[in-house]
Design an enzyme around this catalytic site. Structure first.
Site, PDB file in Angstrom:
ATOM      1  N   GLU A  86       0.843  -1.205   0.000  1.00 55.37           N
ATOM      2  CA  GLU A  86       0.000   0.000   0.000  1.00 55.37           C
ATOM      3  C   GLU A  86       0.872   1.246   0.000  1.00 55.37           C
ATOM      4  OE1 GLU A  86      -2.689   1.375  -0.447  1.00 55.37           O
ATOM      5  OE2 GLU A  86      -4.403   0.479   0.538  1.00 55.37           O
ATOM      6  N   ASP A  87       0.355   2.330  -0.583  1.00 58.00           N
ATOM      7  CA  ASP A  87       1.077   3.601  -0.525  1.00 58.00           C
ATOM      8  C   ASP A  87       0.851   4.292   0.815  1.00 58.00           C
ATOM      9  OD1 ASP A  87      -1.606   4.104  -1.114  1.00 58.00           O
ATOM     10  OD2 ASP A  87      -1.204   5.579  -2.668  1.00 58.00           O
ATOM     11  N   ASP A  96      -4.922   5.583   5.669  1.00 50.50           N
ATOM     12  CA  ASP A  96      -5.573   6.762   6.234  1.00 50.50           C
ATOM     13  C   ASP A  96      -6.673   6.268   7.183  1.00 50.50           C
ATOM     14  OD1 ASP A  96      -5.906   9.687   6.084  1.00 50.50           O
ATOM     15  OD2 ASP A  96      -7.734   9.284   4.980  1.00 50.50           O
ATOM     16  N   PHE A 146      -2.017  15.972   4.237  1.00 50.09           N
ATOM     17  CA  PHE A 146      -2.182  15.361   2.920  1.00 50.09           C
ATOM     18  C   PHE A 146      -0.875  15.469   2.156  1.00 50.09           C
ATOM     19  CE2 PHE A 146      -3.614  14.415  -1.283  1.00 50.09           C
ATOM     20  CZ  PHE A 146      -4.649  13.521  -1.079  1.00 50.09           C
ATOM     21  N   ARG A 191       2.294  12.580  -8.901  1.00 48.62           N
ATOM     22  CA  ARG A 191       2.861  11.239  -8.694  1.00 48.62           C
ATOM     23  C   ARG A 191       4.341  11.190  -9.068  1.00 48.62           C
ATOM     24  NH1 ARG A 191      -1.577   7.820  -7.826  1.00 48.62           N
ATOM     25  NH2 ARG A 191      -3.427   8.253  -9.064  1.00 48.62           N
TER      26      ARG A 191
HETATM   27  P1  IMP Z   1      -8.119   4.914   3.412  1.00 60.65           P
HETATM   28  O1  IMP Z   1      -8.878   6.073   4.025  1.00 60.65           O
HETATM   29  O2  IMP Z   1      -7.141   4.334   4.401  1.00 60.65           O
HETATM   30  O3  IMP Z   1      -9.063   3.909   2.857  1.00 60.65           O
HETATM   31  O4  IMP Z   1      -7.259   5.495   2.231  1.00 60.65           O
HETATM   32  C1  IMP Z   1      -7.865   5.648   0.984  1.00 60.65           C
HETATM   33  C2  IMP Z   1      -6.942   6.179  -0.074  1.00 60.65           C
HETATM   34  O5  IMP Z   1      -6.912   7.593   0.079  1.00 60.65           O
HETATM   35  C3  IMP Z   1      -5.479   5.781  -0.047  1.00 60.65           C
HETATM   36  O6  IMP Z   1      -5.213   4.535  -0.631  1.00 60.65           O
HETATM   37  C4  IMP Z   1      -4.903   6.897  -0.906  1.00 60.65           C
HETATM   38  O7  IMP Z   1      -5.093   6.620  -2.285  1.00 60.65           O
HETATM   39  C5  IMP Z   1      -5.752   8.076  -0.499  1.00 60.65           C
HETATM   40  N1  IMP Z   1      -5.040   8.941   0.458  1.00 60.65           N
HETATM   41  C6  IMP Z   1      -5.222   9.057   1.783  1.00 60.65           C
HETATM   42  N2  IMP Z   1      -4.406   9.971   2.310  1.00 60.65           N
HETATM   43  C7  IMP Z   1      -3.681  10.452   1.274  1.00 60.65           C
HETATM   44  C8  IMP Z   1      -2.631  11.437   1.177  1.00 60.65           C
HETATM   45  O8  IMP Z   1      -2.184  12.071   2.144  1.00 60.65           O
HETATM   46  N3  IMP Z   1      -2.138  11.648  -0.077  1.00 60.65           N
HETATM   47  C9  IMP Z   1      -2.577  10.976  -1.188  1.00 60.65           C
HETATM   48  N4  IMP Z   1      -3.537  10.052  -1.134  1.00 60.65           N
HETATM   49  C10 IMP Z   1      -4.083   9.793   0.085  1.00 60.65           C
HETATM   50 MG    MG Z   2      -5.208   8.001  -4.429  1.00 59.55          MG
END
Ligand code: IMP
Ligand code: MG
Length: 174
Positions: free
Chosen positions: A96-97, A100, A149, A162
Site C-alpha cells: 500500500e502507498d 488513512d 495530505f 505522482r
Molecule cells: P483509506 O482512508 O485508508 O481507505 O485510504 C484511501 C486512499 O486515500 C489511499 O489509498 C490513498 O489513495 C488516499 N489517500 C489518503 N491519504 C492520502 C494522502 O495524504 N495523499 C494521497 N492520497 C491519500
Molecule cells: Mg489516491
C-alpha cells in the site's frame, strides 16, 4: 492548493527505508516465495523499488481499489482490478502507498482472506494512525506521518504529483 517547498520525506530517506523494508521482507520469508500484490495506482513506484531489495523469489500482481464516501458516512471500497494470479496457499504481501482511515486496506485484506492464502502481510509506505476509523494495523510501515495530505513518489492529489521524487505536504493557498 500548493506544495510545501521543503520535502516532508526526501528521496534519499525513501530509498534508504525502502531498502530496509526489502531486507525485512526477505528475512521474514526466507526459504519461501512470495506473491507481491501492488495496490494501484499509488503504490506503483514503491512496489517497483521494493521488489529490487527483495532477495527471495517474488511474483508480482496488482489489485485495484478505489474508496468512495457514499451518502452514508461509511466509506465504500470498489475493486477496479483483481489479481490474475491464483493466491490460495501463497504467501501474499500487500503493498500500500498510504493508510488513512484504513477502509481500503481492510476491504482488500478481507477480500484476499476469503481464498485462504498461506499468509497475508500488509506493508504500507506511509501510515497516518491518527486518522484510523477501522481497527486495522499494517505489519510493516515505512514512515508514520501526522494528519496531513501528502503527494509525490506515486501518491497523487487529483491525479497530479505522482512524478515527484520526494514526498511533500499539500497546503491550502494562503
Ligand atoms: P483509506 O482512508 O485508508 O481507505 O485510504 C484511501 C486512499 O486515500 C489511499 O489509498 C490513498 O489513495 C488516499 N489517500 C489518503 N491519504 C492520502 C494522502 O495524504 N495523499 C494521497 N492520497 C491519500
Ligand atoms: Mg489516491
Amino acid at each position: 492548493m500548493r506544495l510545501m517547498e521543503k520535502p516532508l520525506i526526501s528521496s534519499e530517506q525513501i530509498q534508504q527505508r525502502v531498502t530496509e523494508l526489502g531486507r525485512d521482507i526477505s528475512c521474514r520469508f526466507e526459504g519461501k516465495s512470495i506473491l507481491m500484490l501492488i495496490v494501484l495506482k499509488g503504490s506503483f513506484l514503491f512496489g517497483a523499488d521494493l521488489i529490487r531489495s527483495i532477495t527471495v523469489p517474488v511474483e508480482v500482481d496488482f489489485i485495484g481499489a478505489r474508496s468512495y464516501c457514499g451518502t452514508l458516512s461509511q466509506g465504500v471500497v470498489e475493486f477496479t482490478y483483481r489479481p490474475q494470479t491464483s493466491w490460495s496457499d501463497r504467501h501474499i504481501v500487500v503493498i500500500e502507498d498510504i493508510m488513512d482511515t484504513g477502509r481500503t486496506a481492510q476491504a482488500i485484506m478481507d477480500n484476499l482472506r476469503l481464498k485462504e492464502p498461506a499468509s497475508l502481510t500488509l506493508c504500507t509506505l506511509l501510515d497516518k494512525p491518527s486518522r484510523r476509523e477501522v481497527p486495522i494495523e499494517p505489519d510493516l510501515v515505512g514512515f508514520t506521518i501526522g494528519n496531513e495530505f501528502v503527494v509525490g513518489y506515486g501518491l497523487d492529489y487529483e491525479q497530479q504529483g505522482r512524478e515527484l521524487a520526494d514526498i511533500r505536504v499539500l497546503v491550502p493557498d494562503a
